[in-house]
Design a protein around this motif. Sequence first.
Motif, mmCIF file in Angstrom:
data_model
loop_
_atom_site.group_PDB
_atom_site.id
_atom_site.type_symbol
_atom_site.label_atom_id
_atom_site.label_comp_id
_atom_site.label_asym_id
_atom_site.label_seq_id
_atom_site.Cartn_x
_atom_site.Cartn_y
_atom_site.Cartn_z
ATOM 1 N N TYR A 263 47.013 -21.014 12.874
ATOM 2 C CA TYR A 263 48.004 -20.116 13.397
ATOM 3 C C TYR A 263 49.645 -19.719 12.554
ATOM 4 C CZ TYR A 263 50.549 -21.227 16.828
ATOM 5 O OH TYR A 263 51.387 -21.643 18.707
ATOM 6 N N HIS A 264 49.582 -18.615 12.241
ATOM 7 C CA HIS A 264 50.481 -17.940 11.144
ATOM 8 C C HIS A 264 50.896 -16.762 12.061
ATOM 9 C CE1 HIS A 264 52.685 -15.560 8.811
ATOM 10 N NE2 HIS A 264 53.869 -16.674 8.223
ATOM 11 N N SER A 265 52.386 -16.906 12.374
ATOM 12 C CA SER A 265 52.905 -15.059 13.138
ATOM 13 C C SER A 265 53.831 -15.032 12.422
ATOM 14 C CB SER A 265 52.766 -15.281 14.620
ATOM 15 O OG SER A 265 53.391 -16.703 14.889
ATOM 16 N N SER A 266 54.399 -13.723 12.561
ATOM 17 C CA SER A 266 55.742 -13.791 11.685
ATOM 18 C C SER A 266 56.261 -12.159 11.714
ATOM 19 C CB SER A 266 55.864 -13.641 10.399
ATOM 20 O OG SER A 266 54.833 -12.526 9.520
ATOM 21 N N TYR A 267 57.329 -11.884 11.967
ATOM 22 C CA TYR A 267 57.720 -10.499 12.104
ATOM 23 C C TYR A 267 58.940 -10.468 11.179
ATOM 24 C CZ TYR A 267 57.552 -10.657 17.322
ATOM 25 O OH TYR A 267 57.442 -10.711 18.703
ATOM 26 N N SER A 268 58.592 -8.975 10.197
ATOM 27 C CA SER A 268 58.886 -8.018 9.584
ATOM 28 C C SER A 268 60.049 -6.943 10.222
ATOM 29 C CB SER A 268 58.366 -7.959 8.293
ATOM 30 O OG SER A 268 57.213 -8.640 7.378
ATOM 31 N N PHE A 274 59.693 -2.553 13.118
ATOM 32 C CA PHE A 274 59.266 -4.067 13.241
ATOM 33 C C PHE A 274 58.118 -3.529 12.570
ATOM 34 C CE2 PHE A 274 58.902 -4.564 17.252
ATOM 35 C CZ PHE A 274 57.250 -4.983 17.225
ATOM 36 N N THR A 275 56.888 -5.157 11.644
ATOM 37 C CA THR A 275 55.468 -5.524 12.354
ATOM 38 C C THR A 275 55.301 -6.744 12.625
ATOM 39 O OG1 THR A 275 55.328 -3.574 10.146
ATOM 40 C CG2 THR A 275 53.791 -4.807 10.062
ATOM 41 N N TYR A 276 54.086 -7.305 13.783
ATOM 42 C CA TYR A 276 54.426 -8.132 14.132
ATOM 43 C C TYR A 276 52.911 -8.360 13.550
ATOM 44 C CZ TYR A 276 53.166 -11.846 16.779
ATOM 45 O OH TYR A 276 52.922 -13.552 17.196
ATOM 46 N N SER A 277 53.479 -9.940 12.156
ATOM 47 C CA SER A 277 51.436 -10.171 12.002
ATOM 48 C C SER A 277 51.254 -11.511 12.226
ATOM 49 C CB SER A 277 51.333 -10.388 10.625
ATOM 50 O OG SER A 277 51.708 -9.114 9.994
ATOM 51 N N TYR A 278 49.813 -11.971 12.363
ATOM 52 C CA TYR A 278 49.263 -12.829 12.840
ATOM 53 C C TYR A 278 47.936 -12.981 12.690
ATOM 54 C CZ TYR A 278 46.873 -10.309 16.892
ATOM 55 O OH TYR A 278 46.469 -9.469 17.767
ATOM 56 N N SER A 279 47.763 -14.220 12.330
ATOM 57 C CA SER A 279 45.907 -14.479 12.108
ATOM 58 C C SER A 279 45.844 -16.295 12.139
ATOM 59 C CB SER A 279 46.211 -14.780 9.982
ATOM 60 O OG SER A 279 46.765 -15.959 9.924
ATOM 61 N N ALA A 303 42.650 -11.961 11.633
ATOM 62 C CA ALA A 303 43.887 -11.058 11.383
ATOM 63 C C ALA A 303 44.322 -9.804 12.343
ATOM 64 C CB ALA A 303 44.425 -11.392 10.600
ATOM 65 N N ASP A 304 45.217 -9.433 12.310
ATOM 66 C CA ASP A 304 45.899 -8.374 12.922
ATOM 67 C C ASP A 304 47.309 -8.389 12.710
ATOM 68 O OD1 ASP A 304 45.613 -5.938 13.425
ATOM 69 O OD2 ASP A 304 44.290 -6.163 15.493
ATOM 70 N N SER A 305 48.000 -7.008 13.179
ATOM 71 C CA SER A 305 49.441 -7.033 13.279
ATOM 72 C C SER A 305 49.374 -5.216 13.580
ATOM 73 C CB SER A 305 50.107 -6.286 11.362
ATOM 74 O OG SER A 305 48.824 -5.257 11.450
ATOM 75 N N GLU A 306 50.777 -5.506 14.203
ATOM 76 C CA GLU A 306 51.114 -4.391 15.047
ATOM 77 C C GLU A 306 52.607 -3.733 14.578
ATOM 78 O OE1 GLU A 306 50.346 -4.812 19.724
ATOM 79 O OE2 GLU A 306 50.498 -6.881 19.257
ATOM 80 N N GLU A 307 53.091 -2.561 15.051
ATOM 81 C CA GLU A 307 53.898 -2.225 14.525
ATOM 82 C C GLU A 307 54.525 -1.849 15.808
ATOM 83 O OE1 GLU A 307 53.091 1.176 11.718
ATOM 84 O OE2 GLU A 307 52.467 -0.354 9.819
ATOM 85 N N GLY A 308 56.096 -1.509 15.744
ATOM 86 C CA GLY A 308 56.866 -1.237 16.525
ATOM 87 C C GLY A 308 58.133 -0.909 16.241
#
Length: 369
Positions: A263-268, A274-279, A303-308
Amino acid sequence: MKKIILSGVLASVVAFYACTKEGTTTTITNTVHDTTIVTTYASGIVNADTLTAGLKVAYGSSVTGTFPAASADASAPVLDSLYNKTYTVIKSRYLIIYPPNVSGNVAGYYVQIAGAASYFKIDYTQAYGLRKAAKQARAAATKTPNARGIGDGYIDSTIVFKLPATINGDTFYVKYAAYDTLGRVSDAITATVLVLPEGSDKWTDSLTGTWNYYGHNYYYNGSWEYTDYQVDTLYNYNQNFDCNNDQLSFGSTLTIPYYKNIYHSSYSFDNYSFTYSYSNNYGYLDMNTSTCSNYVYNLNYSADSEEGGFSYDPATKKFTVIYDGSSNVDISYDSYHLAELTDKYMILSYKESDNDYNGTIDYYKYIKQ
């Protein structure tokens, strides 16, 4: 993994807290931000009722009427009466208040935009189940750690407002008080909130960019569990097999991965969002097509992403990331301490409770892309 940086979102100098690997030494690093602030505000006090109508308050329900009075009972919750806090906010983002609790078993808060004809009741005894479910669902989906602002008696819970996109005026006041399960109410505190003009500040910040989750370490009983951060984005579940006629069957002579998950996750991070993405790439061993020398896996991908938005409080070194939601119960947030920030990596720490696991502190490392 999931969720700073600036005092009230805007500050030219921020002091960051860093724990050394010995666990007892603290260092202070001053990070200077390149900040230009245009001090032209939409003048005036914000209309309290208009602002109230446009707010979302995490886990809060609206109540029409007079703000509850403080209780005379000495066992009522107590807030620090000397706490005088001024916040700066950006339209359409968030206002995060960390109540200065002194004592008492806090069940929630009454919160009001001062002068409004209504107020909000935040009930953490009900919100706990919602927050716990959201935390477990996110952890299960991403296989990464999460945190919530919950402590003994909810005494360290956070008040989170989602602000409307339009705010006419530059100043409003937030009145809040804690209450316990018996309905006893603390004295109220009133905070000042300054609304920064939209798009008025031009600045570069060391947080801006994409940060990939790297690994985990934790500190307890005066020592670190590992000598360095453990890369934990790959998980294998091993199973014992036998090999007959170049075909695999469950047995005892071979030990190979039966299930794999990568799995991979990141904050941009951007200026105020920010956008939080994970797969996930995951799958089981296909025993029908695998041989004793060639292991085939039925891989799946999700995969999905969330914003905030996010907030940093330099007084407590608390960094909170807030995930956007469609209603007040959909707003969720993760609170950490910003332990270290460089141009190459970021380390967030989280302590579940002073009484849990000998005060274990978890540390999560991110590498800047």
